[in-house]
Design an enzyme around this catalytic site. Structure first.
Site, short mmCIF file in Angstrom:
data_model
loop_
_atom_site.label_atom_id
_atom_site.label_comp_id
_atom_site.label_asym_id
_atom_site.label_seq_id
_atom_site.Cartn_x
_atom_site.Cartn_y
_atom_site.Cartn_z
N THR A 54 0.82 -1.22 0.00
CA THR A 54 0.00 0.00 0.00
C THR A 54 0.85 1.26 0.00
OG1 THR A 54 -1.60 1.26 1.31
CG2 THR A 54 -0.16 -0.18 2.54
N SER B 278 -2.64 3.26 10.44
CA SER B 278 -3.63 2.36 11.06
C SER B 278 -2.94 1.02 11.31
CB SER B 278 -4.82 2.12 10.11
OG SER B 278 -4.42 1.28 9.02
N TYR C 102 -3.89 -1.80 10.16
CA TYR C 102 -3.77 -2.45 8.85
C TYR C 102 -2.51 -1.97 8.11
CZ TYR C 102 -3.99 -2.36 3.82
OH TYR C 102 -3.61 -2.41 2.49
N HIS C 103 -2.36 -0.64 8.01
CA HIS C 103 -1.20 -0.13 7.27
C HIS C 103 0.10 -0.56 7.95
CE1 HIS C 103 -4.26 2.73 5.53
NE2 HIS C 103 -3.55 2.51 4.45
N LYS D 93 1.38 -3.83 6.76
CA LYS D 93 2.06 -3.77 5.45
C LYS D 93 3.50 -3.28 5.61
CE LYS D 93 -1.42 -5.01 2.78
NZ LYS D 93 -1.45 -5.99 1.70
#
Ligand code: NAD
Ligand code: USQ
Length: 406
Positions: A145, A187, A189-190, A193
Site C-alpha cells: 500500500t 492504522s 492495517y497499514h 504492510k
C-alpha cells in the site's frame, strides 16, 4: 505460467485471476473466504450480487473454456496445508492479496487489531518461509500500500520504495546509502504492510527470494474487461463504512441520494488507481521479475493523486449530490500534499486511465442498478481510531450514525 493467486476471491484478486487466465496462464485461486465471513460479521454485503467462487469459476469456464481452480486454504492458520499445496503444485509465480485490508476494520476493537496483525503477518511469513523450505524459485508479487509511506511528501516526490540518503560518518565524510523509505503507518492495517516490507527485505537478502512489492493507492471502479463478459462474473463492490473506499463510496452515495461523507475538511490527499489499471500493473510486474539475489523490487502502483474534498465536489457537480462534512473518525493529518513517483510502470508501457466523467458516471450507473441492495444504516464510517474520537462522535448529535440520513 502456473500462477497461484492468494486472495483471488477478493475485489482486486478476482479480476486479476480472470485477466491472467484470459492470457492463457494456469490460474489457481487460494482463498479462505474470510471476506465473505467478515461481510456476515458486519451484516453487510457487496453492492453487486456476487456468486460463490465455485459458481464464478464455472461461468468463466463456460464463457471462455479456461479453467480456474479454487483451493480453500487459510494461509495464515493452516501452514502445513498451504506448504503441502505449494510442494505439490510448485507455481512459477505467486500473487499475494490474502490479507485483511480495511483500515477501519483493523481499528474497530482490540480483537480486530489482533486479528489483522495475526492474519496479515502470518500469511506473509508463512508464504516466505514455505518458499525457502521448498526451494521454490517462484516470483512473489505482493500487494502492498501507498500507506506504508504516510502521505506527507515534505515537498519532494515519494520515491519507489527506497530513499537515497547521505550518512555522516565518524570521520566527518558522507557515505551514500539507499534505505527503505521511512515507514509511517496510519492504522493497524497499514502497520502490517510495513511489517511485510521488513519480512521481504530479510528473505530477499538471506535466501535470495525474488520479491516484487506493489505499493498501491486506493483502487476505484468495479468492472474490468473480463468481469463484463457475463453478469455472474461481476466484481465485489464495497460501500459500507469499514470496507468501502472513499471514491467508490462517494459514487455509490451519489447514486442513492446519500450526502457524500467527507471526513473533516476533506483536505486529505491520496493516491488512486482504476481497477483495470491495477490488473494491468500486476501483469507488468509479473513480466518483469527481479533476478535471484536482487533487492526487493518496489513499484508505486498509482496513477494520480486527489484531495478528498475535490473528489466530493467533482461528484457533486456531476450528479447533484449534497456534500456532508463530518467529524473525522480517524487520526490523520487534516490536510496534506502528496507527490508520488510512478515512472517504472509508465516506462513499462502503462497508459493510465484517469478520473474522467464518463467512467465516474459508469460507476454511478452500476450503483443505481443495485441501489435496492444498499442498507443505508451501514454507510456511516464509525470505526474510531482512538477512544477520545469515539467519545466525540457519541457526543455529536449531528453524526449520521446517530440520526437517519435521508
Ligand atoms: P479483499 O478483502 O476484497 O480481498 C482479500 C482476499 O483475501 C479475500 O478474498 C479474503 O477472503 C482473502 N484472505 C484474507 N486473509 C486470508 C488468509 N489468511 N488466507 C486465505 N485468504 C485470505 O481486498 P482487495 O481490495 O482485493 O485487496 C487485495 C490486496 O490489495 C490487499 O492485500 C490490500 O491490502 C491491497 N490493496 C487494496 C487496495 C484497495 O483499494 N482495495 C488498495 C491498495 C492495496
Ligand atoms: N474518507 C472520507 N470519507 C469516507 C471514507 C474515507 O473522507 O467516506 C477519507 C479517509 O478519512 C481517508 C481517505 O478518505 O483520509 C482514504 O480512505 P479510504 O478508506 O478510501 O482508504 P484507506 O483507509 O487508506 O485504505 C484503502 C484500502 C487499503 C489500501 C489503501 C491505499 O482499503 O487496502 O491499502 O486504500 S492508500 O490509501 O494509498 O494507503
Amino acid at each position: 505460467m502456473k500462477i497461484a493467486i492468494l486472495g483471488g476471491d477478493g475485489f482486486v484478486g478476482w479480476p486479476t485471476s480472470l485477466h491472467l487466465s484470459d492470457q492463457g496462464h494456469e490460474v489457481h485461486i487460494i482463498d479462505n473466504l474470510s471476506r465473505r465471513w467478515i461481510d456476515a460479521e458486519l451484516g453487510v454485503q457487496s453492492l453487486t450480487p456476487m456468486d460463490s467462487i465455485q459458481e464464478r469459476t464455472r461461468i468463466w469456464k463456460q464463457e471462455t473454456g479456461n479453467t480456474i481452480r479454487f483451493h480453500l486454504i487459510d494461509i495464515a492458520r493452516d501452514y502445513e496445508v498451504f506448504k503441502a499445496w505449494l510442494a505439490e503444485n510448485r507455481p512459477d509465480a505467486i500473487i499475494h492479496f490474502a490479507e485483511q485490508r480495511a483500515a477501519p476494520y483493523s481499528m474497530k476493537s482490540d480483537q480486530h487489531k489482533n486479528y489483522t496483525v495475526n492474519n496479515n503477518v502470518n500469511a506473509t511469513h508463512h508464504l516466505l518461509n514455505a518458499m525457502v523450505e521448498l526451494d521454490l524459485d517462484a516470483h512473489l508479487v505482493h500487494l502492498g500500500t501507498m500507506g506504508v509511506y504516510g502521505y506527507s511528501s515534505v515537498g519532494a516526490a515519494i520515491p519507489e520504495g527506497y530513499l537515497s540518503v547521505d550518512v555522516e560518518t565518524l570521520n566527518g565524510s558522507k557515505a551514500a546509502q539507499e534505505i527503505l523509505y521511512p515507514a509511517n503507518p496510519g492504522s493497524i492495517y497499514h502497520m502490517t504492510k510495513c511489517l511485510d516490507q521488513l519480512l521481504f527485505q530479510f528473505y530477499a537478502k538471506n535466501d535470495g527470494l525474488k520479491v516484487t512489492d506493489l505499493h498501491q493507492g486506493i483502487v476505484w471502479g468495479t468492472h474490468t474487461e473480463q468481469t463484463l463478459r457475463h453478469k455472474q462474473l461481476i466484481n465485489r463492490f464495497d460501500y459500507d463504512g469499514d470496507y468501502g473506499t472513499v471514491l467508490n463510496r462517494f459514487l455509490i452515495q451519489a447514486a442513492i441520494g446519500y450526502p457524500l461523507t467527507v471526513h473533516g475538511t476533506g483536505g486529505q490527499t491520496r493516491a488512486f488507481i482504476h481497477i483495470q489499471d491495477s490488473v494491468r500493473c500486476i501483469e507488468l510486474a509479473l513480466k518483469n521479475p527481479p533476478k535471484k539475489g536482487d533487492r526487493v523490487k518496489v513499484f508505486n502502483q498509482m496513477t494520480e493523486t486527489h484531495r478528498v474534498r475535490d473528489l466530493a465536489e467533482l461528484i457533486s457537480r456531476l450528479t447533484g449530490a449534497k456534500v456532508a462534512y463530518l467529524p473525522n473518525p480517524r487520526k490523520e493529518a487534516a490536510e496534506n500534499d502528496l507527490v508520488v513517483e510512478n515512472k517504472q510502470f509508465l516506462e513499462l508501457g502503462l497508459n493510465p486511465i484517469t478520473l474522467e466523467e464518463g467512467l465516474l458516471s459508469e460507476v454511478v450507473d452500476v450503483a443505481k442498478n443495485f441501489a435496492y441492495r444498499v442498507d443505508r444504516s451501514r454507510v456511516p464510517a464509525v470505526s474510531a481510531w482512538t477512544k477520545e474520537i469515539a467519545d466525540e462522535i457519541e457526543r455529536d448529535p449531528e453524526h449520521p450514525r446517530l440520526k437517519s440520513v435521508s
